[in-house]
Design an enzyme around this catalytic site. Structure first.
Site, PDB file in Angstrom:
ATOM      1  CG  HIS A  36      49.883  18.554  63.060  1.00 28.40           C
ATOM      2  ND1 HIS A  36      49.519  19.199  61.963  1.00 28.40           N
ATOM      3  CD2 HIS A  36      50.118  19.892  63.764  1.00 28.40           C
ATOM      4  CE1 HIS A  36      50.037  20.543  61.895  1.00 28.40           C
ATOM      5  NE2 HIS A  36      49.644  20.061  63.224  1.00 28.40           N
ATOM      6  CG  ASP A  38      53.316  22.065  64.548  1.00 32.52           C
ATOM      7  OD1 ASP A  38      53.155  22.071  63.398  1.00 32.52           O
ATOM      8  OD2 ASP A  38      52.191  22.000  65.323  1.00 32.52           O
ATOM      9  CG  ASP A 151      48.077  23.407  62.375  1.00 33.76           C
ATOM     10  OD1 ASP A 151      47.228  23.702  63.244  1.00 33.76           O
ATOM     11  OD2 ASP A 151      48.984  23.520  62.809  1.00 33.76           O
ATOM     12  CG  HIS A 415      51.631  25.353  59.755  1.00 32.31           C
ATOM     13  ND1 HIS A 415      51.961  24.156  59.181  1.00 32.31           N
ATOM     14  CD2 HIS A 415      51.309  25.227  60.879  1.00 32.31           C
ATOM     15  CE1 HIS A 415      51.704  23.417  60.272  1.00 32.31           C
ATOM     16  NE2 HIS A 415      51.435  23.736  61.358  1.00 32.31           N
TER      17      HIS A 415
END
Length: 992
Positions: A36, A38, A151, A415
């Site tokens: 993951h 970001d 997420d 996000h």
């Protein structure tokens, strides 16, 4: 088939099947490795690239190459594209092509980012998906078919609709209300078919999988399964040391690892209906030392498989596609979910993730302004490029300016970006990228005007320049817009004329921002996808002497301050402010709004507004806190002012009410009623009250709202939008804890309250939080400023000490349900896509430039031109030809003759008796000025599929006969498109 729900219980009890019984299918665990990553959050994109992202892709490619059974999914294309274009070697690129072709490296989701679902607009979601999907198809010839939205803080029903339209077969989400997820687990309802839109046909249903309580990471990361350590960022670590790697798997330790996994597998199996278990293996910033991580995973998985009969399950490396193909093959009859969303999201009873709806309000506004500018730049560039010649502007340079802003707008949909849940230096990165991209598109639009205009005369004009200033106003919408534009001038005595030399209605008034300057309001009517020129000259002498028209100078009336009242007489003295649609009554006893009379329905609605604040706890030891993510007020909202002063600035075009709410800080409301031409041209201009607010800097630990209280009998039912696409009914709910925060919802573009006779609509050009805490009330959270002593937040600088001043804008529409339903959608678009105003210097003959000669575009009132652009695609529209080109390794060039056209039906089924009907559009009218169209293809939403070749999976359902829309899209190229309500087809065109 329907699996037996007691299988997991049997496995946990260790019961054996009698020899004559048919055994249940063995559990099959699909281990899906992932990282993951970001795109911004605690570190900038470049910091992440340096610290771990580059190593993730370098080491994953190597690890997959060494062992054929291994798999990996890649998600965010911004990072992959930066690695591919700037880091990857020729050998690595060749290996990636091989891994993708064999299905061992799978791209899921495929957008530039994993976008937020609460505060993003549908247009921007489509943009970022289109950017990522276009790159993947151009580079590998693949189209992502599984989503991975694990997420974002809550799930919108817009997203599954878009993914279905893009050709996806399955949709994965995770963050939904804690109590709802628990109930869905207990009832084995984590998988279902989601009908995200109540207006679209069955083709827009999508199978949806909600990750269980372990989400996408929790067991491996926090219970000893993270063998590649932690990424090392520049500078000292926050706690003085960097974590070491977990203990490697050995002969002695493997029973512990496998026993823990076995317990979790059996636990998870009880929550699902099939014998196929999805096990995401990864977390934030993992697999940057993939060889070491995979080596330990291999040992654990091989050991389990060698004892599969004892464990009761087998494990295998898999992609998401592998898992969902297995689930699909079981032919279970799945539950159907309607168009309801999963918002808001609470992680537990004390933490409602509704604060981010308003965090970093300034960034939310900038992101939407950038999106609107990009929308305007795309259509202007498209019409310009396809109208040869263009002697001075290089189309390749122009496309580059658009691509730069496309990237920036896509990036900020992440996000942890537009949500405001990032650290300050990452916010500076987002702002920098948006600002640079906007500068490039502004320069492009100015260059287009310059390229279409004759050379300057060289004569010095009366402003001291070589030529006179000319106002150029571009309408990016595909219908005629009548509106008022505003610019700032140094003095009120100016002459404004149009292209024909005729005077233009105008009004001057003292500027609210610069007391020494004037705001100049100009009434303009602009055809669709066209622009107007207006010449601005200073008046040398009085109007009586020269006969030149001058703007009317508005009259200002001031009213004394009024202290906030705690009771007593109000409404004794009212001042009316009028236009052709409304009379707003201001109460001189309070200097607050008193009521609004809506002329068409002949109804007076009592309505008052005031600024209020929620106070937030800052000490984690004293109870729950508010932060970037969550909203946890200490109590009910309190008035944020002690006195109000009022001014009314009245003129023939605009009357402005200025209310100054005094305390520290000062809040301001500027309410404007416009007057325009009678009839349909002026309907949108007349039927709204524009309000601009000035909020901040706030005191620390305050969350500022605008509360509007009305006499409407609403029953505390609110309606708010999903991503500017469709409305959701939001009844007020009582909870044991945190009731105020859990009744907040995102408002991306609109919200309304109503009773049987009237509706009050709020339209916004940026995202906010919205709630209805009392009957007849609606409140909008405009700004937040917070600080707390949470150690993790302080160490990471993840606080919301936002001391900025913000200037959000709302339009208020009041009227009958029929009237507001008619105006709602188009008014929202008119607010979002206001004309682009450019001031430049031109000589007299330049006013009659060729671009003004382009034919106007006018679509039916229920249809919106969602995009008209030249994507710059480098691939053939024929899939077979494109794959052959990739195999040959040919480098293709951007095709500037392929145009992407998206048309959106604006109305839901049954929303309006006339406007909700299917509508036929003559594509030739939309494409006027682009040349002769030689082909029209209907493509998937992101443009990578020919819809005639797109074969999405069908799923068995328990409710196959529920409402499934009203029809499908019918095209008769190249002349006619038939749209049913809420359809958004993508139509790539090839003019000659």
């Amino acid at each position: 088939m329907e699996p037996r729900g007691w299988l997991p219980l049997l496995l946990q009890l260790g019961l054996m099947w009698p020899p004559w019984a048919q055994p249940e299918p063995q559990l099959r665990v699909f281990v899906v490795p992932h990282s993951h990553m970001d795109v911004g959050w605690l570190h900038t994109v470049q910091e992440n690239m340096q610290a771990y992202v580059t190593n993730v892709y370098n080491s994953v490619v190597e690890a997959l190459t060494l062992e054929k059974k291994r798999r990996f999914i890649a998600v965010e294309q911004e990072y992959f594209r930066l690695w591919w274009d700037g880091v990857a070697s020729h050998w690595q690129k060749r290996k990636v092509h091989q891994l993708v072709a064999k299905g061992r490296l799978e791209f899921v989701l495929g957008g530039q980012v994993m976008h937020d679902e609460a505060v993003t607009h549908i247009d921007d979601q489509i943009l970022q998906l289109t950017e990522g999907h276009g790159f993947l198809y151009e580079t590998f010839g693949v189209r992502p078919q599984i989503s991975w939205q694990v997420d974002p803080f809550g799930a919108s029903s817009t997203t599954p609709t878009l993914f279905a339209l893009a050709g996806f077969n399955a949709h994965v989400i995770s963050r939904i209300d804690y109590d709802l997820k628990e109930a869905m687990q207990d009832n084995r309802q984590l998988q279902f078919v989601w009908r995200g839109s109540r207006s679209l046909s069955a083709e827009q249903e999508i199978f949806t999988h909600v990750l269980d309580q372990f989400s996408y990471s929790k067991v491996p990361r926090y219970e000893g399964f993270n063998w590649d350590g932690e990424a090392i960022f520049p500078g000292p670590s926050l706690d003085g040391k960097y974590p070491s790697m977990e203990i490697p798997v050995t002969e002695d330790s493997i029973p512990d690892f496998t026993h823990l996994l076995g317990k979790r597998v059996l636990h998870k199996a009880s929550w699902f209906q099939t014998a196929h278990i999805l096990w995401p293996w990864g977390c934030d910033r993992q697999f940057f030392n993939a060889s070491l991580q995979f080596a330990n995973m291999d040992i654990v998985m091989d050991y389990i498989n060698s004892e599969a009969s004892e464990f009761g399950f087998s494990v295998e490396y898999a992609t998401l596609g592998d898992y969902f193909r297995a689930v699909h093959s079981d032919q279970v009859a799945w539950q159907v979910r309607d168009h309801r969303d999963f918002l808001p999201y609470s992680s537990d009873m004390h933490h409602a993730w509704t604060g981010f709806y308003a965090s970093r309000s300034g960034l939310k506004a900038l992101a939407r302004r950038a999106s609107s500018l990009l929308y305007a730049g795309e259509s202007m560039f498209t019409r310009y490029v396809l109208l040869a010649p263009h002697p001075y502007l290089d189309p390749a340079w122009g496309l580059q300016q658009l691509q730069q802003l496309r990237w920036a707008v896509s990036e900020v949909q992440h996000h942890d970006a537009i949500t405001g849940t990032h650290v300050p230096n990452v916010g500076d990165m987002f702002v920098g990228h948006l600002s640079t991209g906007m500068q490039g598109v502004h320069k492009l639009m100015a260059s287009i005007i310059q390229d279409r205009s004759p050379a300057h005369s060289g004569k010095r004009g009366p402003w001291g320049h070589t030529v006179d200033p000319v106002l150029l106003v571009y309408n990016p919408l595909a219908w005629t817009v009548t509106t008022i534009i505003t610019l700032t001038v140094d003095f009120p005595k100016v002459s404004i004329t149009d292209e024909s030399g005729l005077p233009v209605p105008a009004q001057a008034q003292r500027s609210k921002d610069m007391p020494s300057a004037y705001d100049l309001h100009v009434l303009t009517t602009i055809p669709g996808l066209s622009y107007r020129h207006y010449s601005i000259r200073p008046s040398r002498s009085s109007q009586e002497e020269t006969g030149e028209p001058e703007p009317f100078v508005a009259k200002t009336t001031q009213f004394g301050g009024r202290l906030r009242r705690y009771g007593g007489q109000v409404g004794g003295s009212l001042v009316p402010v009028k236009n052709g649609c409304y009379i707003v009554f201001m109460d001189l006893d309070t200097n607050l709004m008193h009521s609004v009379w809506e002329r068409q329905s002949n109804r007076k609605v009592y309505m008052t507004q005031q600024f209020m604040e929620y106070h937030a706890n800052s000490d984690v030891w004293q109870g729950p806190i508010s932060d970037n993510y969550v909203f946890t007020p200490s109590g009910t909202a309190e008035p944020a002012w002690e006195a109000v002063r009022m001014e009314i600035v009245e003129g023939p075009l605009v009357t402005e009410i200025r209310q100054y709410f005094y305390r520290l800080p000062t809040f301001i409301i500027y309410s404007r009623l416009a007057r325009g031409p009678q009839g349909s041209d002026g309907a949108l201009l007349c039927h709204h009250i524009e309000q601009e607010y000035q909020v901040g800097p706030l005191e620390l630990n305050r969350e500022a709202i605008l509360r509007t209280s009305t006499s409407l009998n609403t029953g505390r039912v609110l309606y708010s939008d999903n991503n500017g696409y469709q409305m959701q009914r939001r009844p007020y709910r009582n909870y044991k804890n945190n009731t105020i925060a859990r009744n907040y919802y995102p408002m991306v573009q609109s919200a309304f309250i109503q009773d049987r006779r009237s509706r009050l609509v709020l339209l916004s050009n940026q995202a906010h939080g919205v709630s209805s805490q009392r009957n007849g009330q609606v409140e909008v959270m405009l700004h937040r400023r917070l600080w707390n002593n949470d150690k993790w937040a302080l160490n990471n600088d993840l606080t919301l000490n936002d001391s900025s001043v913000v200037h959000p804008v709302l339009w208020l529409l009041l009227g009958s349900r029929t009237l507001t339903s008619d105006l709602h959608q188009r008014s929202g678009l008119a607010l979002q896509h206001q004309p682009v105003v450019m001031l430049r210097e031109m000589n007299e003959s330049s006013i009659h430039g060729p671009v003004h000669g382009c034919e106007a575009v006018t679509l039916p009132p229920s249809v919106h031109l969602q995009i008209l652009s030249i994507p710059g695609w480098k691939y053939s529209s024929n899939h077979t030809e494109h794959l052959q080109t990739l195999q040959k390794g040919h480098e293709a060039k951007a095709d500037l003759r392929r145009v992407l056209l998206r048309l959106q039906h604006l109305y839901e089924v049954d929303q309006d008796p006339v406007l909700s009907r299917p509508v036929t559009v003559n594509l030739q009218s939309v494409l006027r000025g682009l040349g002769s169209v030689v082909s029209v293809e209907e493509r998937s939403l992101t443009g990578t599929w020919d819809v005639s070749e797109m074969r999405r999976w069908t799923w068995s359902m328990r409710d196959p006969h529920g409402h499934r829309g009203s029809g499908t899209l019918v095209l008769t190229p190249p002349r006619v498109a038939s749209l049913t309500p809420r359809q958004t087809p993508a139509l790539p065109l090839r003019p000659v």
